[in-house]
Motif scaffolding. Structure first.
Motif, PDB file in Angstrom:
ATOM      1  N   MET A 185       0.795  -1.228   0.000  1.00  0.00           N
ATOM      2  CA  MET A 185       0.000   0.000   0.000  1.00  0.00           C
ATOM      3  C   MET A 185       0.824   1.273   0.000  1.00  0.00           C
ATOM      4  SD  MET A 185      -3.187  -0.869   2.524  1.00  0.00           S
ATOM      5  CE  MET A 185      -4.062  -2.433   2.385  1.00  0.00           C
ATOM      6  N   ILE A 186       2.110   1.170   0.313  1.00  0.00           N
ATOM      7  CA  ILE A 186       2.899   2.395   0.471  1.00  0.00           C
ATOM      8  C   ILE A 186       3.065   3.150  -0.844  1.00  0.00           C
ATOM      9  CG2 ILE A 186       5.214   1.394   0.120  1.00  0.00           C
ATOM     10  CD1 ILE A 186       6.045   3.182   2.592  1.00  0.00           C
ATOM     11  N   VAL A 187       2.935   2.464  -1.964  1.00  0.00           N
ATOM     12  CA  VAL A 187       3.064   3.146  -3.259  1.00  0.00           C
ATOM     13  C   VAL A 187       1.895   4.098  -3.478  1.00  0.00           C
ATOM     14  CG1 VAL A 187       3.124   2.843  -5.764  1.00  0.00           C
ATOM     15  CG2 VAL A 187       4.415   1.285  -4.286  1.00  0.00           C
ATOM     16  N   VAL A 188       0.666   3.588  -3.384  1.00  0.00           N
ATOM     17  CA  VAL A 188      -0.503   4.452  -3.596  1.00  0.00           C
ATOM     18  C   VAL A 188      -0.630   5.479  -2.478  1.00  0.00           C
ATOM     19  CG1 VAL A 188      -1.776   2.840  -5.048  1.00  0.00           C
ATOM     20  CG2 VAL A 188      -2.000   2.680  -2.556  1.00  0.00           C
ATOM     21  N   ALA A 189      -0.229   5.099  -1.260  1.00  0.00           N
ATOM     22  CA  ALA A 189      -0.271   6.041  -0.137  1.00  0.00           C
ATOM     23  C   ALA A 189       0.689   7.201  -0.380  1.00  0.00           C
ATOM     24  CB  ALA A 189       0.069   5.331   1.163  1.00  0.00           C
ATOM     25  N   SER A 190       1.860   6.919  -0.923  1.00  0.00           N
ATOM     26  CA  SER A 190       2.829   7.974  -1.231  1.00  0.00           C
ATOM     27  C   SER A 190       2.288   8.916  -2.301  1.00  0.00           C
ATOM     28  CB  SER A 190       4.157   7.366  -1.677  1.00  0.00           C
ATOM     29  OG  SER A 190       4.763   6.634  -0.633  1.00  0.00           O
ATOM     30  N   CYS A 191       1.567   8.352  -3.277  1.00  0.00           N
ATOM     31  CA  CYS A 191       0.941   9.195  -4.296  1.00  0.00           C
ATOM     32  C   CYS A 191      -0.099  10.125  -3.664  1.00  0.00           C
ATOM     33  CB  CYS A 191       0.275   8.319  -5.361  1.00  0.00           C
ATOM     34  SG  CYS A 191       1.440   7.419  -6.426  1.00  0.00           S
ATOM     35  N   LEU A 192      -0.849   9.614  -2.698  1.00  0.00           N
ATOM     36  CA  LEU A 192      -1.829  10.439  -2.004  1.00  0.00           C
ATOM     37  C   LEU A 192      -1.149  11.581  -1.256  1.00  0.00           C
ATOM     38  CD1 LEU A 192      -4.592  11.173  -0.842  1.00  0.00           C
ATOM     39  CD2 LEU A 192      -4.316   9.312   0.817  1.00  0.00           C
ATOM     40  N   ILE A 193      -0.065  11.282  -0.558  1.00  0.00           N
ATOM     41  CA  ILE A 193       0.659  12.330   0.173  1.00  0.00           C
ATOM     42  C   ILE A 193       1.200  13.378  -0.795  1.00  0.00           C
ATOM     43  CG2 ILE A 193       2.606  12.828   1.703  1.00  0.00           C
ATOM     44  CD1 ILE A 193       2.282   9.903   2.754  1.00  0.00           C
ATOM     45  N   ARG A 194       1.722  12.928  -1.932  1.00  0.00           N
ATOM     46  CA  ARG A 194       2.206  13.871  -2.944  1.00  0.00           C
ATOM     47  C   ARG A 194       1.080  14.800  -3.406  1.00  0.00           C
ATOM     48  NH1 ARG A 194       6.150  10.748  -7.293  1.00  0.00           N
ATOM     49  NH2 ARG A 194       8.107  11.485  -6.397  1.00  0.00           N
TER      50      ARG A 194
END
Length: 321
Positions: A270-279
């Protein structure tokens, strides 16, 4: 000896147990554990808890129940969030937990979830007088709160959590450019109320709670050859460093991501899509640092118990009316 209490946070991806001993206006952690139950795996997009996920949940809850009994803790608060509240078989699952384990699960809505997250972040010491945007990326939902150390100005829960984004936008590994583009478009549409709230309240700081932010902190500290301190509950990551980490995460496949120093295996998907959300959020909040609170929902429940403890003896968990 102080009064003991336990909190169980039954998240969509991870189940947490926190056992504490109240100490005046603070608390001492007796024991804590997190287990990647993945309650929403395979079923969250279809609003159902699948049999295999339920089996993992009962295995973990039985383990938690035994630990709580071993500490002779009678004051227990158990919370279920997005995966359970949206599942067609969520109510029967909660009833089965009560029938088999005697655990009374409070299925909370997004508004209540955001309230507890805010109280947890506030207890961590991550807030100041400055207006701050807070976020907690769960597997099923994401909570956003705008406020400061004194009060909340705005809050909202969105059913766009990591497992949901993963199911919908991360079919290739590493994630394909087209998938990322569709994810950013999705976030732009779904988070319109957040965009408006940010324009209205103009937060100057961004604080992320637990989960993904714990992992990002671990990765950042590993790069600095540093480490976490047991009693430290808030950390900071320069936004430039986060952007470097995020660029690496979206470019690697799972096996390569697992080799990143500081990576927590349960967060690797999940950290990939979560990082996109933070960006996406960082495009709306101008800040030089991303602050990370190790406290979230379960500590918010402890904050409420501490407040109740000042009013009654022995303290009791109470659900809001």
């Amino acid at each position: 000896m102080g009064q003991k209490a336990a909190v169980i946070d039954m998240g969509t991806n991870t189940f947490h147990l926190l056992m504490v001993e109240l100490d005046g206006d603070g608390f001492r952690t007796v024991y804590k554990e997190k287990i990647p139950v993945k309650l929403g795996e395979g079923g969250i997009s279809h609003q159902v808890i699948l049999p295999e996920a339920k089996r993992r949940a009962f295995h973990t809850l039985t383990h938690f129940s035994n630990l709580i009994s071993g500490e002779n803790i009678r004051h227990v608060a158990a919370f279920a969030t997005s995966a359970v509240r949206n599942a067609t078989n969520g109510a029967s699952f909660v009833q089965e937990v009560w029938d088999k384990l005697g655990i009374d699960v409070d299925v909370i809505d997004g508004n209540r979830e955001a309230e507890l997250i805010y109280k947890g972040i506030r207890l961590s010491g991550s807030l100041t007088k400055e207006t701050t945007l807070m976020m907690d990326i769960g597997g099923g939902s994401v909570e956003f709160i705008i406020g400061n150390e004194d009060r909340v100005f705005w809050k909202q829960s969105f059913e766009i959590g990591g497992q949901r984004m993963l199911d919908q936008f991360h079919a290739h590994d590493p994630i394909a450019p087209g998938e990322m583009a569709r994810l950013y478009g999705f976030l732009q549409e779904k988070l319109t109320p957040l965009t408006q709230a940010i324009a209205n309240h103009k937060p100057q700081r961004l604080v992320g709670a637990s989960g993904t932010f714990d992992t990002l902190t671990d990765i950042y500290l590993a790069r600095q050859t540093d480490y976490k301190f047991t009693r430290q509950s808030t950390y900071s990551i320069p936004v430039t460093s986060f952007q470097d980490i995020a660029s690496q995460l979206v470019s690697l496949n799972k096996m390569a991501r697992l080799q990143i120093k500081g990576m927590i295996p349960m967060r690797v998907d999940m950290i990939v899509v979560a990082s996109c959300l933070i960006r996406h959020v960082l495009k709306m909040v101008e800040t030089d640092f991303l602050y990370c609170s190790t406290y979230s929902l379960k500590e918010g429940a402890i904050a409420e118990l501490l407040q109740l403890a000042a009013q009654s003896n022995p303290p009791q968990f109470a659900r809001p009316a």
